[in-house]
Design a protein around this motif. Structure first.
Motif, PDB file in Angstrom:
ATOM      1  N   VAL A  44       0.832  -1.202   0.000  1.00  0.00           N
ATOM      2  CA  VAL A  44       0.000   0.000   0.000  1.00  0.00           C
ATOM      3  C   VAL A  44       0.873   1.259   0.000  1.00  0.00           C
ATOM      4  N   ARG A  45       1.883   1.251   0.833  1.00  0.00           N
ATOM      5  CA  ARG A  45       2.745   2.448   0.918  1.00  0.00           C
ATOM      6  C   ARG A  45       3.449   2.723  -0.405  1.00  0.00           C
ATOM      7  N   HIS A  46       3.870   1.674  -1.108  1.00  0.00           N
ATOM      8  CA  HIS A  46       4.643   1.821  -2.341  1.00  0.00           C
ATOM      9  C   HIS A  46       3.836   1.376  -3.563  1.00  0.00           C
ATOM     10  N   ARG A  47       2.527   1.536  -3.514  1.00  0.00           N
ATOM     11  CA  ARG A  47       1.681   0.989  -4.577  1.00  0.00           C
ATOM     12  C   ARG A  47       1.951   1.630  -5.935  1.00  0.00           C
ATOM     13  N   ARG A  48       2.336   2.881  -5.965  1.00  0.00           N
ATOM     14  CA  ARG A  48       2.644   3.497  -7.262  1.00  0.00           C
ATOM     15  C   ARG A  48       3.892   2.868  -7.869  1.00  0.00           C
ATOM     16  N   PHE A  49       4.892   2.609  -7.040  1.00  0.00           N
ATOM     17  CA  PHE A  49       6.118   1.973  -7.550  1.00  0.00           C
ATOM     18  C   PHE A  49       5.811   0.580  -8.094  1.00  0.00           C
ATOM     19  N   PHE A  50       5.005  -0.189  -7.383  1.00  0.00           N
ATOM     20  CA  PHE A  50       4.774  -1.576  -7.757  1.00  0.00           C
ATOM     21  C   PHE A  50       3.720  -1.752  -8.841  1.00  0.00           C
ATOM     22  N   PRO A  57      -3.331   1.526   7.409  1.00  0.00           N
ATOM     23  CA  PRO A  57      -3.173   2.724   6.569  1.00  0.00           C
ATOM     24  C   PRO A  57      -4.544   3.256   6.152  1.00  0.00           C
ATOM     25  N   PRO A  58      -4.697   4.583   6.107  1.00  0.00           N
ATOM     26  CA  PRO A  58      -6.000   5.163   5.707  1.00  0.00           C
ATOM     27  C   PRO A  58      -6.474   4.650   4.349  1.00  0.00           C
TER      28      PRO A  58
END
Length: 264
Positions: free
Chosen positions: A145-151, A260-261
Motif C-alpha cells: 500500500v505504501r509503495h503501490r505506485r512503484f509496484f 493505513p488510511p
C-alpha cells in the motif's frame, strides 16, 4: 491451553466474493516496466493454493477449542476470506502456467509435498506457522500500500487489483490467526519457532519459483536482471523488516498496528 483477552468490540470480518476477469492476452510480465517484480508476484501466487488451505485447516481444527464467541466468529470469517483468496489465485495460476511455464507443474508438486508433511506436525506448530505467515503478510500488505505506485503504476489493472485486494484483506484479518494461536497455545517460544519456519519456508519456495520463471524467460543469467532483483529485494526488506523485528517481542500484538488510511 492458554487464554487471551479478546476485544468484544472487534470489527467483524467480511467475506467478499470478488471475481476477476483476466484478459485473454494476459501476460506473465503484467507490469511491463518491472518484469522481475511481475515474476516475484507470480511466484508468490503459485504458493497460495497450497499455503492457504493449510492455514485454513489449522484454524478450523482450533475453532472448537476457542471459548470466546467473538473470536470463533472472526476465525470462521478468516477461513472464508482465505478460501476465496486461494481460489482466485488458482485461476490466475492456471492462466499463467499456460503462457509457457508448464514445466513449473513439478514445482507445484513440491509445494503439495511440503504441506502434506506439515499437516503431520502438532496443531501448536501449525497454528504458530499460521500466525507467523500472517505476521509476514501484514508487513507485506503495508509495504504494497505504501509503495503501490512503484509496484503497480501502469501495470495490468486486473492483476494489480488481485494482489491489492488480497493484501488489503490480509491487513483486515491481521489479528485472527495470532489471537487463535494465543488462545489455544499461547507459548512465546512456539510462536517464534512458527514465525521463523513460516518466513524461511515461504521465502525459500518463492525464490525457487521466481528463479524458475525468470529462467524460462531467458532472463535469470542476465546481469541486469540480477541487479534489478537485488535492488528490488533490498527495497522489500527495508519496508518489511521493521515490522517483522517488532513481531519478535513478547508483547507483540497485531491489533495495535494501525491500518493505513488507504486500506480503510
Amino acid at each position: 491451553m492458554s487464554t487471551t483477552a479478546v476485544d468484544p468490540t472487534r470489527a467483524p470480518l467480511t467475506v467478499r466474493k470478488v471475481q476477476f476477469a483476466y484478459p485473454d492476452d494476459l501476460a506473465a510480465h503484467w507490469n511491463p516496466a518491472r518484469p522481475e517484480w511481475s515474476q516475484v508476484v507470480n511466484a508468490s501466487s503459485l504458493l497460495m493454493p497450497y499455503l492457504e488451505p493449510f492455514l485454513i485447516d489449522a484454524i478450523r481444527e482450533a475453532i472448537p477449542r476457542l471459548d470466546d464467541p467473538a473470536l470463533r466468529d472472526e476465525a470462521k470469517a478468516y477461513l472464508g476470506q482465505e478460501a476465496h483468496h486461494y481460489k482466485q489465485h488458482r485461476r490466475f495460476n492456471e492462466l499463467l502456467l499456460t503462457r509457457g511455464y508448464e514445466r513449473l507443474r513439478a514445482y507445484e508438486a513440491t509445494l503439495e509435498a511440503d504441506y502434506t508433511a506439515l499437516r503431520e506436525r502438532p496443531l501448536a506448530f501449525r497454528l504458530a506457522y499460521a500466525a507467523g505467515f500472517e505476521t509476514m503478510a501484514l508487513a507485506i500488505g503495508h509495504m504494497l500500500v505504501r509503495h503501490r505506485r512503484f509496484f503497480f503504476q501502469d501495470a495490468d489493472p486486473v492483476v494489480s487489483s488481485l494482489v491489492l485486494w488480497h493484501f488489503v484483506e490480509e491487513v483486515e484479518h491481521k489479528r485472527a490467526a495470532f489471537d487463535v494461536f494465543q488462545a489455544v497455545v499461547g507459548s512465546y517460544p512456539t510462536r517464534m519457532r512458527g514465525l521463523a519456519y513460516a518466513v524461511w519456508h515461504t521465502l525459500r519456495r518463492t525464490r525457487q519459483a521466481y528463479v524458475l520463471l525468470l529462467r524460462e524467460d531467458g532472463r535469470w543469467n542476465q546481469w541486469r536482471t540480477r541487479w534489478r532483483m537485488k535492488t528490488l529485494m533490498c527495497r522489500i526488506a527495508a519496508a518489511c523488516l521493521p515490522r517483522l523485528l517488532e513481531s519478535l517481542t513478547p508483547w507483540h500484538d497485531p491489533a495495535r498496528v494501525a491500518d493505513p488510511p488507504w486500506i480503510r
